[in-house]
Structure formats: C-alpha cells, structure tokens
Design a protein around this motif. Structure first.
Motif, PDB file in Angstrom:
ATOM      1  N   LEU A  71      -9.449  -9.988   9.739  1.00 56.12           N
ATOM      2  CA  LEU A  71      -8.839 -11.299   9.945  1.00 56.12           C
ATOM      3  C   LEU A  71      -9.373 -11.931  11.228  1.00 56.12           C
ATOM      4  N   SER A  72      -9.548 -11.116  12.244  1.00 57.82           N
ATOM      5  CA  SER A  72     -10.082 -11.615  13.512  1.00 57.82           C
ATOM      6  C   SER A  72     -11.503 -12.160  13.333  1.00 57.82           C
ATOM      7  N   VAL A  73     -12.336 -11.466  12.582  1.00 55.71           N
ATOM      8  CA  VAL A  73     -13.704 -11.933  12.320  1.00 55.71           C
ATOM      9  C   VAL A  73     -13.658 -13.221  11.494  1.00 55.71           C
ATOM     10  N   TYR A  74     -12.824 -13.255  10.460  1.00 58.91           N
ATOM     11  CA  TYR A  74     -12.712 -14.449   9.625  1.00 58.91           C
ATOM     12  C   TYR A  74     -12.262 -15.663  10.449  1.00 58.91           C
ATOM     13  N   LEU A  75     -11.298 -15.487  11.321  1.00 62.59           N
ATOM     14  CA  LEU A  75     -10.747 -16.599  12.095  1.00 62.59           C
ATOM     15  C   LEU A  75     -11.644 -17.040  13.252  1.00 62.59           C
ATOM     16  N   ASP A  76     -12.612 -16.227  13.619  1.00 65.11           N
ATOM     17  CA  ASP A  76     -13.509 -16.544  14.744  1.00 65.11           C
ATOM     18  C   ASP A  76     -14.560 -17.558  14.310  1.00 65.11           C
ATOM     19  N   ARG A  77     -14.368 -18.793  14.673  1.00 60.91           N
ATOM     20  CA  ARG A  77     -15.253 -19.871  14.223  1.00 60.91           C
ATOM     21  C   ARG A  77     -16.626 -19.832  14.871  1.00 60.91           C
ATOM     22  N   SER A  78     -16.823 -18.956  15.844  1.00 62.94           N
ATOM     23  CA  SER A  78     -18.154 -18.813  16.438  1.00 62.94           C
ATOM     24  C   SER A  78     -19.039 -17.875  15.609  1.00 62.94           C
ATOM     25  N   GLU A  79     -18.436 -17.136  14.701  1.00 61.94           N
ATOM     26  CA  GLU A  79     -19.197 -16.242  13.820  1.00 61.94           C
ATOM     27  C   GLU A  79     -19.962 -17.071  12.787  1.00 61.94           C
ATOM     28  N   PRO A  80     -21.122 -16.584  12.313  1.00 63.96           N
ATOM     29  CA  PRO A  80     -21.832 -17.284  11.233  1.00 63.96           C
ATOM     30  C   PRO A  80     -20.945 -17.385   9.988  1.00 63.96           C
ATOM     31  N   GLN A  81     -21.121 -18.470   9.233  1.00 70.97           N
ATOM     32  CA  GLN A  81     -20.282 -18.711   8.062  1.00 70.97           C
ATOM     33  C   GLN A  81     -20.347 -17.570   7.053  1.00 70.97           C
ATOM     34  N   GLN A  82     -21.540 -17.010   6.830  1.00 73.97           N
ATOM     35  CA  GLN A  82     -21.667 -15.917   5.865  1.00 73.97           C
ATOM     36  C   GLN A  82     -20.876 -14.691   6.309  1.00 73.97           C
ATOM     37  N   VAL A  83     -20.842 -14.434   7.613  1.00 73.75           N
ATOM     38  CA  VAL A  83     -20.086 -13.295   8.146  1.00 73.75           C
ATOM     39  C   VAL A  83     -18.588 -13.541   7.948  1.00 73.75           C
ATOM     40  N   ARG A  84     -18.151 -14.759   8.205  1.00 73.06           N
ATOM     41  CA  ARG A  84     -16.741 -15.089   8.027  1.00 73.06           C
ATOM     42  C   ARG A  84     -16.314 -14.956   6.568  1.00 73.06           C
ATOM     43  N   VAL A  85     -17.148 -15.445   5.646  1.00 78.59           N
ATOM     44  CA  VAL A  85     -16.833 -15.339   4.217  1.00 78.59           C
ATOM     45  C   VAL A  85     -16.828 -13.874   3.784  1.00 78.59           C
ATOM     46  N   ALA A  86     -17.783 -13.091   4.263  1.00 81.17           N
ATOM     47  CA  ALA A  86     -17.822 -11.661   3.911  1.00 81.17           C
ATOM     48  C   ALA A  86     -16.566 -10.951   4.414  1.00 81.17           C
ATOM     49  N   HIS A 118      -0.846 -15.717   4.651  1.00 75.34           N
ATOM     50  CA  HIS A 118      -0.341 -16.908   5.336  1.00 75.34           C
ATOM     51  C   HIS A 118      -1.312 -17.343   6.439  1.00 75.34           C
ATOM     52  N   SER A 119      -1.803 -16.396   7.224  1.00 78.37           N
ATOM     53  CA  SER A 119      -2.749 -16.716   8.301  1.00 78.37           C
ATOM     54  C   SER A 119      -4.037 -17.317   7.747  1.00 78.37           C
ATOM     55  N   ILE A 120      -4.513 -16.778   6.637  1.00 75.10           N
ATOM     56  CA  ILE A 120      -5.737 -17.294   6.017  1.00 75.10           C
ATOM     57  C   ILE A 120      -5.515 -18.725   5.550  1.00 75.10           C
ATOM     58  N   LEU A 121      -4.426 -18.948   4.850  1.00 75.03           N
ATOM     59  CA  LEU A 121      -4.146 -20.289   4.335  1.00 75.03           C
ATOM     60  C   LEU A 121      -3.897 -21.278   5.484  1.00 75.03           C
ATOM     61  N   ALA A 122      -3.191 -20.846   6.510  1.00 74.56           N
ATOM     62  CA  ALA A 122      -2.927 -21.720   7.658  1.00 74.56           C
ATOM     63  C   ALA A 122      -4.229 -22.100   8.363  1.00 74.56           C
ATOM     64  N   SER A 123      -5.210 -21.215   8.353  1.00 78.22           N
ATOM     65  CA  SER A 123      -6.485 -21.504   9.019  1.00 78.22           C
ATOM     66  C   SER A 123      -7.228 -22.652   8.346  1.00 78.22           C
ATOM     67  N   LEU A 124      -6.931 -22.897   7.080  1.00 77.80           N
ATOM     68  CA  LEU A 124      -7.621 -23.967   6.356  1.00 77.80           C
ATOM     69  C   LEU A 124      -7.249 -25.357   6.872  1.00 77.80           C
ATOM     70  N   TYR A 125      -6.085 -25.496   7.478  1.00 78.19           N
ATOM     71  CA  TYR A 125      -5.660 -26.803   7.992  1.00 78.19           C
ATOM     72  C   TYR A 125      -6.649 -27.346   9.024  1.00 78.19           C
ATOM     73  N   VAL A 128     -13.001 -20.357   0.623  1.00 74.02           N
ATOM     74  CA  VAL A 128     -11.713 -19.655   0.739  1.00 74.02           C
ATOM     75  C   VAL A 128     -10.640 -20.335  -0.123  1.00 74.02           C
ATOM     76  N   TYR A 129     -10.572 -21.654  -0.049  1.00 75.84           N
ATOM     77  CA  TYR A 129      -9.563 -22.376  -0.823  1.00 75.84           C
ATOM     78  C   TYR A 129      -9.708 -22.123  -2.319  1.00 75.84           C
ATOM     79  N   THR A 130     -10.923 -22.227  -2.835  1.00 68.92           N
ATOM     80  CA  THR A 130     -11.103 -22.047  -4.279  1.00 68.92           C
ATOM     81  C   THR A 130     -10.975 -20.586  -4.691  1.00 68.92           C
ATOM     82  N   HIS A 131     -11.304 -19.664  -3.786  1.00 64.97           N
ATOM     83  CA  HIS A 131     -11.088 -18.247  -4.096  1.00 64.97           C
ATOM     84  C   HIS A 131      -9.593 -17.964  -4.193  1.00 64.97           C
ATOM     85  N   LEU A 132      -8.829 -18.547  -3.297  1.00 63.76           N
ATOM     86  CA  LEU A 132      -7.371 -18.383  -3.374  1.00 63.76           C
ATOM     87  C   LEU A 132      -6.818 -18.993  -4.665  1.00 63.76           C
ATOM     88  N   GLN A 133      -7.368 -20.141  -5.074  1.00 61.26           N
ATOM     89  CA  GLN A 133      -6.958 -20.731  -6.360  1.00 61.26           C
ATOM     90  C   GLN A 133      -7.269 -19.770  -7.511  1.00 61.26           C
TER      91      GLN A 133
END
Length: 182
Positions: A11-26, A42-49, A60-65
């Motif tokens: 979760l920490s890696v996913y939420l870290d916006r300095s990480e490359p997008q591919q790393v965050r998605v992985a 909840h934390s993942i969904l809240a991060s989308l705001y 992330v949004y469409t994967h959750l869908q």
C-alpha cells in the motif's frame, strides 16, 4: 502478522506518487491478490480522489469495477468491500476515469468448473496505443481457483513500429511504390 506487513508495504508503494506508474500498478495488483481488508480497499479508493497520474487512476478504478462485477469465489470478501465503498464513491469519481480493465467469468455451478480471463491495459500519454497490457487466464474446479497463464507485455515501442510500417516514410510504402513502378 506477515500479511499485514506485506499489505502495508505494498500500500505504501502504491500510494507513493514519486514511484513510476508501472511500479505503483504492480504493487496495487499484488496487493489485491492478497485479499486486502476493508481498510486497505478504503485507502485505495480514497487515493483516487486526488490521483494525479491518470493512467494509474484509470487502471485502479476499472479494476475495482471488475472486482465488483466478478463472480469468482476467491474474490467474495474483497468484492463485498469494493461494492460497499464504490457505491459511496461512485458519484464523486466515476466521471474522472475510463475503462482499462476487462474481466470475463464463466462458471458452470452444476459441474463445479469454470474459467476466467482478466485483461488490464496501461494507457500511454504519448501515443494512441496502450503502454502495456497484462492478461491472466485461470480456471475454477470445485471452488478452487488456479491461474494457468499470466502474461504481460510492454508496448512502449508500438507507435514507432507502426509509424515505420505505415507512416509517410515507411518501409512498406516504399516497397509498394517500387512495385507500382514495375
């Protein structure tokens, strides 16, 4: 205890916006495979705001869908969390993201067998082609799921290849014009 540590690290890696997008998605995908708890979802969904990387948000949004609509037994608890949280968040974030994830589930309950296919695309900001994709094919036999094949591909050079083949200075165009002169 170990699962919680793994969840927190991912979760920490996913939420870290300095990480490359591919790393965050992985990190997000691995996190979702480890059956996250309500607070993590909840934390993942809240991060989308406040997500600035459109590709990450779309994915992330469409994967959750897809999880919310899935019929796979292994996703039951996560699906319940996602449905509850998406229902609350839908009015605020549904206009912001586009579909980059597709899921197909088939289950013959009377036979106890089924199959699923998940496709994920990562958009490119530079081209009309996706930057990459990931496909997972799995089966369900008597309630037990097994991923049979997982395949991913980086497509960052696809635009250049298509331009070389079909563009105004393409090899194919030169070859065809040479044949017309004969």
């Amino acid at each position: 205890e170990m699962t919680l540590k793994v969840h927190n690290q991912l979760l920490s890696v996913y939420l870290d916006r300095s990480e490359p997008q591919q790393v965050r998605v992985a990190a997000y995908l691995v996190l979702m495979k480890t059956r996250p708890n309500y607070g993590t979802v909840h934390s993942i969904l809240a991060s989308l705001y406040g997500e600035k990387a459109k590709q990450v948000g779309d994915f992330v949004y469409t994967h959750l869908q897809s999880i919310a609509l899935s019929s796979r037994a292994s996703l039951e608890e996560t699906r319940q969390f996602v449905r509850i949280l998406m229902k609350e968040a839908e009015p605020f974030i549904s206009q912001k993201y586009y579909k980059n994830s597709y899921s197909l589930d088939m289950l013959a309950k009377e036979l106890g067998v089924g199959a699923y296919l998940d496709l994920f695309f990562t958009e490119s900001t530079r081209t009309v082609f996706p930057a990459g994709f990931n496909a997972i094919f799995g089966t369900t036999v008597y309630g037990r799921e097994m991923e049979m094949i997982e395949m991913g591909m980086e497509l960052s050079g696809l635009q250049d290849m298509v331009s070389r083949l079909l563009g105004p200075k393409s090899f194919l165009r030169d070859l065809l014009s040479d044949e017309e002169e004969l």
